[in-house]
Design a protein around this motif. Structure first.
Motif, short mmCIF file in Angstrom:
data_model
loop_
_atom_site.label_atom_id
_atom_site.label_comp_id
_atom_site.label_asym_id
_atom_site.label_seq_id
_atom_site.Cartn_x
_atom_site.Cartn_y
_atom_site.Cartn_z
N VAL A 213 23.35 40.83 6.65
CA VAL A 213 22.73 40.33 7.87
C VAL A 213 23.79 39.50 8.59
N LEU A 214 24.14 39.91 9.79
CA LEU A 214 25.13 39.17 10.57
C LEU A 214 24.50 38.01 11.31
N THR A 215 23.32 38.23 11.83
CA THR A 215 22.59 37.15 12.50
C THR A 215 21.12 37.54 12.60
N LEU A 216 20.29 36.52 12.64
CA LEU A 216 18.86 36.67 12.85
C LEU A 216 18.44 35.48 13.72
N ALA A 217 17.84 35.75 14.85
CA ALA A 217 17.46 34.68 15.77
C ALA A 217 16.07 34.95 16.32
N VAL A 218 15.27 33.91 16.37
CA VAL A 218 13.92 34.00 16.93
C VAL A 218 13.78 32.91 17.99
N ARG A 219 13.28 33.30 19.13
CA ARG A 219 13.04 32.34 20.22
C ARG A 219 12.19 31.18 19.69
N PRO A 220 12.56 29.95 20.02
CA PRO A 220 11.82 28.79 19.49
C PRO A 220 10.31 28.89 19.69
N SER A 221 9.86 29.37 20.85
CA SER A 221 8.43 29.45 21.10
C SER A 221 7.74 30.51 20.24
N ALA A 222 8.50 31.40 19.60
CA ALA A 222 7.93 32.44 18.75
C ALA A 222 8.12 32.15 17.26
N GLN A 223 8.78 31.05 16.93
CA GLN A 223 9.02 30.73 15.52
C GLN A 223 7.72 30.41 14.81
#
Length: 130
Positions: free
Chosen positions: A44-54
């Motif tokens: 996994v190189l990166t995983l990002a979730v928008r703060p409002s969707a965390q």
């Protein structure tokens, strides 16, 4: 927080074995993940979730999609790094079956350690084999 620039993402996606996945609600992006597969190992190189969707399951869905994509490309194990201080992400990865594989001391710019985790994968069609 370090952010990936669009040019860096585009360059990576041109390389063999690299892939990206996007989670959306309609046209609204909620998160994305990037990975790569080389032989039977994935990362996994990166995983990002928008703060409002965390804390809404987006990260779990992205990780499940990453593992499926990696297994579909022939990987039998997936590795990732996570900040030791990122308790929420660590809990997610452990709940998916990730196990400790190592530590990278002072890996992050703030001096924090990264935990290296390993997640065994089941390739499609391999269930019950052996």
């Amino acid at each position: 927080m370090d952010r990936w620039r669009a040019q860096a993402i585009a360059l990576l996606l041109e390389l063999p074995g690299h892939f990206a996945l996007l989670a959306t609600a309609g046209d609204d992006p909620l998160g994305f993940g990037m990975g790569r597969v080389a032989a039977d190992q994935a990362e996994v190189l990166t995983l990002a979730v928008r703060p409002s969707a965390q804390r809404g399951g987006v990260g779990r869905l992205l990780m499940q999609a990453i593992t499926e994509e990696a297994a579909g490309r022939g990987a039998t194990e997936l590795f990732l790094e996570v900040a030791e201080s990122n308790v929420a992400a660590r809990c997610l990865y452990v709940s998916l079956g990730a196990i400790p594989a190592g530590r990278r001391r002072a890996y992050y710019p703030d001096g924090g350690d990264a935990l290296v985790l390993r997640l065994p994968l089941i390739r499609p069609g391999a269930e019950g084999a052996g």
